[in-house]
Design a protein around this motif. Sequence first.
Motif, PDB file in Angstrom:
ATOM      1  N   ASP A  61      10.980  19.008   3.244  1.00 24.43           N
ATOM      2  CA  ASP A  61      10.349  17.739   3.581  1.00 24.43           C
ATOM      3  C   ASP A  61       9.613  17.192   2.369  1.00 24.43           C
ATOM      4  N   LEU A  62       9.923  15.959   1.986  1.00 17.17           N
ATOM      5  CA  LEU A  62       9.305  15.325   0.825  1.00 17.17           C
ATOM      6  C   LEU A  62       8.260  14.295   1.217  1.00 17.17           C
ATOM      7  N   SER A  63       7.924  14.236   2.485  1.00 12.08           N
ATOM      8  CA  SER A  63       6.983  13.226   2.952  1.00 12.08           C
ATOM      9  C   SER A  63       5.868  13.901   3.739  1.00 12.08           C
ATOM     10  N   ALA A  64       4.976  13.081   4.251  1.00  9.24           N
ATOM     11  CA  ALA A  64       3.909  13.591   5.118  1.00  9.24           C
ATOM     12  C   ALA A  64       4.263  13.406   6.581  1.00  9.24           C
ATOM     13  N   HIS A  65       5.527  13.105   6.856  1.00  5.88           N
ATOM     14  CA  HIS A  65       5.929  12.778   8.227  1.00  5.88           C
ATOM     15  C   HIS A  65       7.022  13.717   8.739  1.00  5.88           C
ATOM     16  N   GLY A  66       7.093  14.916   8.205  1.00  7.15           N
ATOM     17  CA  GLY A  66       8.118  15.850   8.626  1.00  7.15           C
ATOM     18  C   GLY A  66       7.898  16.354  10.043  1.00  7.15           C
ATOM     19  N   VAL A  67       8.972  16.861  10.611  1.00  6.93           N
ATOM     20  CA  VAL A  67       8.936  17.427  11.961  1.00  6.93           C
ATOM     21  C   VAL A  67       8.582  18.907  11.856  1.00  6.93           C
ATOM     22  N   PRO A  68       7.561  19.383  12.568  1.00  3.71           N
ATOM     23  CA  PRO A  68       7.247  20.815  12.538  1.00  3.71           C
ATOM     24  C   PRO A  68       8.386  21.635  13.141  1.00  3.71           C
ATOM     25  N   VAL A  69       8.772  22.694  12.444  1.00  8.58           N
ATOM     26  CA  VAL A  69       9.822  23.584  12.917  1.00  8.58           C
ATOM     27  C   VAL A  69       9.404  25.025  12.664  1.00  8.58           C
ATOM     28  N   THR A  70      10.036  25.919  13.399  1.00 11.71           N
ATOM     29  CA  THR A  70       9.928  27.343  13.115  1.00 11.71           C
ATOM     30  C   THR A  70      11.144  27.726  12.282  1.00 11.71           C
ATOM     31  N   PHE A  71      10.882  28.299  11.110  1.00 10.96           N
ATOM     32  CA  PHE A  71      11.954  28.578  10.151  1.00 10.96           C
ATOM     33  C   PHE A  71      11.748  29.982   9.615  1.00 10.96           C
ATOM     34  N   PHE A  72      12.652  30.878   9.919  1.00  8.40           N
ATOM     35  CA  PHE A  72      12.496  32.286   9.564  1.00  8.40           C
ATOM     36  C   PHE A  72      11.134  32.816  10.039  1.00  8.40           C
ATOM     37  N   GLY A  73      10.753  32.413  11.227  1.00  8.83           N
ATOM     38  CA  GLY A  73       9.535  32.922  11.833  1.00  8.83           C
ATOM     39  C   GLY A  73       8.254  32.297  11.344  1.00  8.83           C
ATOM     40  N   GLY A  74       8.309  31.372  10.387  1.00  5.73           N
ATOM     41  CA  GLY A  74       7.118  30.733   9.843  1.00  5.73           C
ATOM     42  C   GLY A  74       7.082  29.256  10.176  1.00  5.73           C
ATOM     43  N   ARG A  75       5.943  28.627   9.913  1.00  4.06           N
ATOM     44  CA  ARG A  75       5.765  27.206  10.168  1.00  4.06           C
ATOM     45  C   ARG A  75       6.190  26.393   8.948  1.00  4.06           C
ATOM     46  N   ALA A 114      13.523  18.279  18.874  1.00  2.02           N
ATOM     47  CA  ALA A 114      14.359  19.401  19.295  1.00  2.02           C
ATOM     48  C   ALA A 114      15.619  19.488  18.445  1.00  2.02           C
ATOM     49  N   ALA A 115      16.196  18.356  18.088  1.00  2.00           N
ATOM     50  CA  ALA A 115      17.397  18.362  17.253  1.00  2.00           C
ATOM     51  C   ALA A 115      17.091  18.875  15.862  1.00  2.00           C
ATOM     52  N   THR A 116      15.934  18.497  15.321  1.00  2.76           N
ATOM     53  CA  THR A 116      15.550  18.976  13.990  1.00  2.76           C
ATOM     54  C   THR A 116      15.346  20.482  14.010  1.00  2.76           C
ATOM     55  N   GLN A 117      14.771  21.018  15.077  1.00  7.91           N
ATOM     56  CA  GLN A 117      14.641  22.471  15.198  1.00  7.91           C
ATOM     57  C   GLN A 117      16.012  23.128  15.291  1.00  7.91           C
ATOM     58  N   GLN A 157      11.077  25.451  -4.575  1.00  8.22           N
ATOM     59  CA  GLN A 157       9.890  24.711  -4.209  1.00  8.22           C
ATOM     60  C   GLN A 157       9.328  25.257  -2.892  1.00  8.22           C
ATOM     61  N   ARG A 158       8.136  24.819  -2.567  1.00  9.47           N
ATOM     62  CA  ARG A 158       7.470  25.285  -1.360  1.00  9.47           C
ATOM     63  C   ARG A 158       8.166  24.743  -0.116  1.00  9.47           C
ATOM     64  N   VAL A 159       8.311  25.581   0.895  1.00  4.62           N
ATOM     65  CA  VAL A 159       8.911  25.187   2.169  1.00  4.62           C
ATOM     66  C   VAL A 159       7.929  25.396   3.314  1.00  4.62           C
ATOM     67  N   TRP A 160       7.309  26.570   3.374  1.00  4.46           N
ATOM     68  CA  TRP A 160       6.481  26.928   4.521  1.00  4.46           C
ATOM     69  C   TRP A 160       5.061  26.410   4.358  1.00  4.46           C
ATOM     70  N   ARG A 161       4.431  26.050   5.480  1.00  2.00           N
ATOM     71  CA  ARG A 161       3.081  25.494   5.486  1.00  2.00           C
ATOM     72  C   ARG A 161       2.030  26.537   5.833  1.00  2.00           C
ATOM     73  N   ASP A 162       2.435  27.718   6.258  1.00  2.00           N
ATOM     74  CA  ASP A 162       1.467  28.746   6.623  1.00  2.00           C
ATOM     75  C   ASP A 162       1.278  29.707   5.444  1.00  2.00           C
TER      76      ASP A 162
END
Length: 308
Positions: free
Chosen positions: A210-224, A279-282, A303-308
């Motif tokens: 996500d290159l913006s501040a408007h991304g959709v939160p997803v669970t990705f490899f168990g992380g946020r 749901a589609a983005t997830q 580059q950075r992917v996870w927010r946690d």
Amino acid sequence: MANDRTAGDAPSVVTPAQRAAELGYAAGWRLVRAVPEPVARWAFATGADLAARRGGPGVRRLRSNLARVRPDAGPDELDALTAAGLRSYARYWREAFRLPGMDHEALVRRPVVHGQEHLDAALATGRGAVVALTHSGNWDMAGLWLVAHSGRFTTVAERLRPESLYERFVAYRESLGMEILPMTGGDSPVRGLVRALREGRVVCLVADRDLSAHGVPVTFFGGRATMPPGPAALAASTGATLLPVGLWFTEDPGDGSGEGWGFRIHPPVPVPDRSAVPAATQAVADRFAADIAEHPADWHMLQRVWRD
């Protein structure tokens, strides 16, 4: 379909580092294709190994990202996977510099494509297809195959500094048959993407960062993490089919055919309306994770992917 860092609008003043980068890429496109293939392979692999030993910020970020993909990996295994990832990334650039001078008609017959029927079915509807990709394998080669299969497609490019470097990348990808819309510095690219879909064509968007501040939160490899809503939102607003796609490299099989590429076109992700975009983005993120887990070294995410 690029792995270019975002830079916003091009500034009026070009720094020495930006000018050096432009000269380096220009030399790559001019010189790399002139050397014999074995020499180019050795040079890029050696450069990747040197970068692994130096362990700069991008290398450390790649290692951190791969640790998410392979949480069971010990330090030595993770070091080896990171080194393999850098070699894979170097291979992408070697191929990118050599691709304009290669036999495109021969190249497009070499990828192994799984799930082509999903793309064919999407195009048969006349409403177009939104292809969502990761920064994996060689997305330019995938684009070359797609142009041969279904004609010119449309994608968005991050604007690089200096402007002349951005123009070089646009010219390179346009030479492969792509229509390139700038992400910034002009009209919004959304109108051009919608137009392409309404013409029944394909839109390709790299969607694992996500290159913006408007991304959709997803669970990705168990992380946020957050991922761009664009692919799902375009499908919802136009009725186009949303198709996640995985890319990876294959090695030389020893039959003289050279290195190859694998592509997996997943079944469509339903996006009946705007409310279904999260749901589609997830669902897209889940398809991405499956492909990356299968071919982790070919995920070129420095580059950075996870927010946690």
